[in-house]
Design a protein around this motif. Structure first.
Motif, PDB file in Angstrom:
ATOM      1  N   LYS A 123      31.171  23.606  18.507  1.00 14.78           N
ATOM      2  CA  LYS A 123      31.566  25.163  18.069  1.00 14.78           C
ATOM      3  C   LYS A 123      30.447  26.065  18.546  1.00 14.78           C
ATOM      4  N   LEU A 124      29.235  25.738  18.446  1.00 12.15           N
ATOM      5  CA  LEU A 124      28.089  26.523  18.879  1.00 12.15           C
ATOM      6  C   LEU A 124      28.008  26.904  20.325  1.00 12.15           C
ATOM      7  N   MET A 125      28.212  26.072  20.897  1.00 11.70           N
ATOM      8  CA  MET A 125      28.296  25.924  22.547  1.00 11.70           C
ATOM      9  C   MET A 125      29.562  27.014  23.049  1.00 11.70           C
ATOM     10  N   LYS A 126      30.757  26.930  22.251  1.00  8.38           N
ATOM     11  CA  LYS A 126      32.000  27.663  22.722  1.00  8.38           C
ATOM     12  C   LYS A 126      31.773  29.190  22.038  1.00  8.38           C
ATOM     13  N   SER A 127      30.784  29.369  21.127  1.00  6.60           N
ATOM     14  CA  SER A 127      31.020  30.772  20.773  1.00  6.60           C
ATOM     15  C   SER A 127      30.654  31.926  21.367  1.00  6.60           C
ATOM     16  N   LYS A 128      31.068  32.867  21.359  1.00  3.64           N
ATOM     17  CA  LYS A 128      31.028  34.261  22.124  1.00  3.64           C
ATOM     18  C   LYS A 128      29.441  34.555  22.150  1.00  3.64           C
ATOM     19  N   ARG A 129      28.756  34.534  21.117  1.00  2.00           N
ATOM     20  CA  ARG A 129      27.348  34.891  21.346  1.00  2.00           C
ATOM     21  C   ARG A 129      26.621  34.102  22.168  1.00  2.00           C
ATOM     22  N   MET A 130      26.821  32.678  22.275  1.00  2.00           N
ATOM     23  CA  MET A 130      26.197  31.799  23.359  1.00  2.00           C
ATOM     24  C   MET A 130      26.558  32.055  24.502  1.00  2.00           C
ATOM     25  N   GLN A 131      27.940  32.358  24.761  1.00  6.01           N
ATOM     26  CA  GLN A 131      28.332  32.664  26.121  1.00  6.01           C
ATOM     27  C   GLN A 131      27.703  33.965  26.675  1.00  6.01           C
ATOM     28  N   ARG A 132      27.522  35.110  25.684  1.00  4.36           N
ATOM     29  CA  ARG A 132      26.822  36.093  26.188  1.00  4.36           C
ATOM     30  C   ARG A 132      25.442  35.973  26.255  1.00  4.36           C
ATOM     31  N   TRP A 133      24.762  34.938  25.613  1.00  3.42           N
ATOM     32  CA  TRP A 133      23.359  34.863  25.870  1.00  3.42           C
ATOM     33  C   TRP A 133      23.173  34.190  27.251  1.00  3.42           C
ATOM     34  N   ARG A 134      24.257  33.093  27.362  1.00  7.05           N
ATOM     35  CA  ARG A 134      24.134  32.549  28.914  1.00  7.05           C
ATOM     36  C   ARG A 134      24.244  33.538  29.884  1.00  7.05           C
ATOM     37  N   ALA A 135      25.098  34.229  29.903  1.00  7.16           N
ATOM     38  CA  ALA A 135      25.491  35.370  31.051  1.00  7.16           C
ATOM     39  C   ALA A 135      24.449  36.272  31.216  1.00  7.16           C
ATOM     40  N   SER A 136      23.389  36.509  29.936  1.00  6.36           N
ATOM     41  CA  SER A 136      22.486  37.541  30.298  1.00  6.36           C
ATOM     42  C   SER A 136      21.184  36.538  30.815  1.00  6.36           C
ATOM     43  N   ARG A 137      21.279  35.517  31.071  1.00  4.47           N
ATOM     44  CA  ARG A 137      20.157  34.654  31.488  1.00  4.47           C
ATOM     45  C   ARG A 137      20.227  34.328  33.083  1.00  4.47           C
ATOM     46  N   ARG A 138      21.587  34.765  33.296  1.00 11.01           N
ATOM     47  CA  ARG A 138      21.791  34.362  34.962  1.00 11.01           C
ATOM     48  C   ARG A 138      21.140  35.502  35.678  1.00 11.01           C
ATOM     49  N   PRO A 139      20.721  35.013  36.937  1.00  7.10           N
ATOM     50  CA  PRO A 139      20.275  36.327  37.826  1.00  7.10           C
ATOM     51  C   PRO A 139      21.245  37.172  38.530  1.00  7.10           C
TER      52      PRO A 139
END
Length: 180
Positions: free
Chosen positions: A164-180
């Motif tokens: 559930k944590l991995m699928k949460s929107k907050r986690m997806q936004r965090w991952r997107a912000s870390r991509r170059p």
């Protein structure tokens, strides 16, 4: 979550002797009369006490405590048979009925792997008969299942929480912000 898992596991691993007489699986009751069976194998584990699950084959000391004082005033005998049927199976140990004013019956027998039955008979009015099934050096899958259920449920809940944590929107936004 970890505390819940530890509590469930500790409850499943409770040792014989840490429960009240009413809850003790080694106590047999007929009316007001109670007896308690303990088995020992000091050659393997000097301080361990068993009831119906004997861990290894070999010399086994059986001790029956006559909890009710009235039982100390009547002849009581003990018989151990290989198997579960008193009439069809082989007797491996027999203590003839006698008086036990100290309230303790002691016997020794050699048990091989398999099923046995301890039969305690009191020659009172009415006659009393107590039985204990013994499993010697056998795997008890029910106990293993009961012991494993708590930790297994905790593990499944942790996996679900992680998913559930991995699928949460907050986690997806965090991952997107870390991509170059």
């Amino acid at each position: 979550m970890l505390i819940l898992t530890a509590a469930l596991y500790a409850g499943a691993a409770g040792a014989h002797g840490k429960v009240s007489l009413e809850e003790d699986s080694c106590v047999r009751r007929i009316g007001e009369n109670m007896v308690h069976l303990s088995a020992y194998q000091p050659q393997f584990e000097p301080s361990a006490q068993y009831c119906t699950e004997i861990p290894k084959s070999g010399d086994t000391y059986l001790v029956v405590d006559l909890i009710d004082p009235a039982l100390r005033e009547m002849p009581i005998g003990m018989r151990v048979v290989r198997g579960t049927s008193e009439t069809d199976d082989e007797t491996v140990s027999y203590l003839r009925p006698s008086y036990h004013p100290d309230g303790v019956i002691k016997g020794e027998t050699s048990l091989d792997q398999g099923l046995y039955t301890v039969i305690i008979t009191a020659e009172g009015l009415p006659p009393l008969r107590y039985q204990y099934p013994l499993r010697v050096q056998m795997i008890n899958y029910a106990n293993i299942f009961r012991t494993a259920v708590g930790p297994l449920i905790a593990l499944l809940l942790l996996i679900l929480l992680g998913y559930k944590l991995m699928k949460s929107k907050r986690m997806q936004r965090w991952r997107a912000s870390r991509r170059p």
